[in-house]
Design an enzyme around this catalytic site. Sequence first.
Site, PDB file in Angstrom:
ATOM      1  N   GLY A  46       0.844  -1.193   0.000  1.00  0.00           N
ATOM      2  CA  GLY A  46       0.000   0.000   0.000  1.00  0.00           C
ATOM      3  C   GLY A  46       0.872   1.233   0.000  1.00  0.00           C
ATOM      4  O   GLY A  46       2.070   1.157   0.306  1.00  0.00           O
ATOM      5  N   GLN A  51       2.993  10.054   1.622  1.00  0.00           N
ATOM      6  CA  GLN A  51       4.305   9.377   1.649  1.00  0.00           C
ATOM      7  C   GLN A  51       5.173   9.767   0.454  1.00  0.00           C
ATOM      8  O   GLN A  51       6.385   9.565   0.496  1.00  0.00           O
ATOM      9  CB  GLN A  51       4.129   7.848   1.670  1.00  0.00           C
ATOM     10  CG  GLN A  51       3.520   7.324   2.966  1.00  0.00           C
ATOM     11  CD  GLN A  51       3.416   5.820   2.946  1.00  0.00           C
ATOM     12  OE1 GLN A  51       2.468   5.270   2.393  1.00  0.00           O
ATOM     13  NE2 GLN A  51       4.394   5.143   3.515  1.00  0.00           N
ATOM     14  N   CYS A  94       6.020  -0.177   7.450  1.00  0.00           N
ATOM     15  CA  CYS A  94       5.655   1.028   6.711  1.00  0.00           C
ATOM     16  C   CYS A  94       6.859   1.482   5.902  1.00  0.00           C
ATOM     17  O   CYS A  94       7.973   1.518   6.420  1.00  0.00           O
ATOM     18  CB  CYS A  94       5.230   2.130   7.676  1.00  0.00           C
ATOM     19  SG  CYS A  94       4.729   3.657   6.848  1.00  0.00           S
ATOM     20  N   LEU A  95       6.614   1.829   4.650  1.00  0.00           N
ATOM     21  CA  LEU A  95       7.723   2.258   3.796  1.00  0.00           C
ATOM     22  C   LEU A  95       8.339   3.564   4.297  1.00  0.00           C
ATOM     23  O   LEU A  95       9.473   3.870   3.929  1.00  0.00           O
ATOM     24  CB  LEU A  95       7.235   2.405   2.345  1.00  0.00           C
ATOM     25  CG  LEU A  95       6.801   1.085   1.685  1.00  0.00           C
ATOM     26  CD1 LEU A  95       6.120   1.346   0.355  1.00  0.00           C
ATOM     27  CD2 LEU A  95       8.000   0.150   1.505  1.00  0.00           C
ATOM     28  N   HIS A 136      -4.411   1.235   7.533  1.00  0.00           N
ATOM     29  CA  HIS A 136      -3.055   1.798   7.668  1.00  0.00           C
ATOM     30  C   HIS A 136      -2.892   2.970   6.691  1.00  0.00           C
ATOM     31  O   HIS A 136      -2.383   4.032   7.076  1.00  0.00           O
ATOM     32  CB  HIS A 136      -2.038   0.681   7.403  1.00  0.00           C
ATOM     33  CG  HIS A 136      -0.609   1.101   7.304  1.00  0.00           C
ATOM     34  ND1 HIS A 136       0.373   0.635   8.158  1.00  0.00           N
ATOM     35  CD2 HIS A 136       0.041   1.917   6.436  1.00  0.00           C
ATOM     36  CE1 HIS A 136       1.543   1.178   7.823  1.00  0.00           C
ATOM     37  NE2 HIS A 136       1.371   1.946   6.777  1.00  0.00           N
ATOM     38  N   GLU A 137      -3.343   2.783   5.444  1.00  0.00           N
ATOM     39  CA  GLU A 137      -3.206   3.860   4.447  1.00  0.00           C
ATOM     40  C   GLU A 137      -4.088   5.048   4.801  1.00  0.00           C
ATOM     41  O   GLU A 137      -3.673   6.202   4.656  1.00  0.00           O
ATOM     42  CB  GLU A 137      -3.567   3.354   3.040  1.00  0.00           C
ATOM     43  CG  GLU A 137      -2.763   2.172   2.532  1.00  0.00           C
ATOM     44  CD  GLU A 137      -1.286   2.292   2.766  1.00  0.00           C
ATOM     45  OE1 GLU A 137      -0.756   3.415   2.821  1.00  0.00           O
ATOM     46  OE2 GLU A 137      -0.637   1.246   2.916  1.00  0.00           O
ATOM     47  N   HIS A 140      -2.566   7.374   7.261  1.00  0.00           N
ATOM     48  CA  HIS A 140      -1.570   8.298   6.704  1.00  0.00           C
ATOM     49  C   HIS A 140      -2.219   9.619   6.275  1.00  0.00           C
ATOM     50  O   HIS A 140      -1.594  10.674   6.359  1.00  0.00           O
ATOM     51  CB  HIS A 140      -0.898   7.683   5.473  1.00  0.00           C
ATOM     52  CG  HIS A 140       0.261   6.771   5.763  1.00  0.00           C
ATOM     53  ND1 HIS A 140       1.427   7.195   6.369  1.00  0.00           N
ATOM     54  CD2 HIS A 140       0.453   5.463   5.490  1.00  0.00           C
ATOM     55  CE1 HIS A 140       2.280   6.176   6.452  1.00  0.00           C
ATOM     56  NE2 HIS A 140       1.717   5.100   5.940  1.00  0.00           N
TER      57      HIS A 140
HETATM   58  O1  GNR Z   1       4.169  -2.556   2.587  1.00  0.00           O
HETATM   59  C1  GNR Z   1       3.511  -2.421   3.626  1.00  0.00           C
HETATM   60  N1  GNR Z   1       3.232  -3.525   4.384  1.00  0.00           N
HETATM   61  C2  GNR Z   1       2.317  -3.515   5.424  1.00  0.00           C
HETATM   62  C3  GNR Z   1       2.291  -4.632   6.250  1.00  0.00           C
HETATM   63  C4  GNR Z   1       1.374  -4.710   7.278  1.00  0.00           C
HETATM   64  C5  GNR Z   1       0.481  -3.688   7.482  1.00  0.00           C
HETATM   65  C6  GNR Z   1       0.500  -2.564   6.670  1.00  0.00           C
HETATM   66  C7  GNR Z   1       1.406  -2.492   5.640  1.00  0.00           C
HETATM   67  S1  GNR Z   1       1.408  -1.097   4.591  1.00  0.00           S
HETATM   68  C8  GNR Z   1       3.069  -1.081   4.061  1.00  0.00           C
HETATM   69  C9  GNR Z   1       3.300  -0.020   3.000  1.00  0.00           C
HETATM   70  C10 GNR Z   1       3.073   1.358   3.585  1.00  0.00           C
HETATM   71  O2  GNR Z   1       3.857   1.923   4.281  1.00  0.00           O
HETATM   72  N2  GNR Z   1       1.926   1.925   3.327  1.00  0.00           N
HETATM   73  O3  GNR Z   1       1.648   3.125   3.851  1.00  0.00           O
HETATM   74 NI    NI Z   2       2.710   3.198   5.725  1.00  0.00          NI
END
Ligand code: GNR
Ligand code: NI
Length: 178
Positions: A46, A51, A94-95, A136-137, A140
């Site tokens: 995601g 980001q 999270c990236l 999660h997204e 953000h």
């Molecule tokens: O790549 C991602 N893996 C992930 C693993 C578990 C829960 C959420 C994520 S999202 C993350 C990519 C990211 O930072 N998205 O904002």
């Molecule tokens: Ni993230």
Amino acid sequence: MAIREILIAPDPRLKATCKPVERVDGEIRRLMDDMLETMYVAPGIGLAAPQVGVPVRVIVVDVAREDEPPQPLRMANPELLWVSDEDAIYNEGCLSLPEHYADVARPARCRVRYLDHENEIREIEADGLLATCIQHEMDHLDGILFVDHISALKRNIILRKLLKARKAEAPVGVARAG
Ligand code: GNR
Ligand code: NI
């Protein structure tokens, strides 16, 4: 399509509340496609527009496994219509917090309304990793990172390590090549 630079925490642009898009036009579609390409290359499941430094309410998600066909989702102005009482715990990454992981509890299932890449209103119900990733997204878009769901002690350890890693990579006053 183009790969965009992913911001690493701590960064004030990751703490901002993002603005809704007025409509999904060519510019937003290009952003969505750039985000998908950036996400696949990273690789991640995601990505949210803040980001890549764009403060608008746009996310992309693809939780398909490598042995499955891609299932890209492009969402503008996503809204949670319903969440389950039951939670699920995932070890999240999270990236924008590279190489750090923590268990986070979120509603196990959710229903989301959004505008797709053709500016059409859509709704989906999600469970499992998809439900976790969408939430999660969406966090953000309100300046919330997964570390905001864990203890302040664990959060500060992670953020301090990321700051230290950045300073080791680019000391103040020393120009980087390239
Ligand atoms: O790549 C991602 N893996 C992930 C693993 C578990 C829960 C959420 C994520 S999202 C993350 C990519 C990211 O930072 N998205 O904002
Ligand atoms: Ni993230």
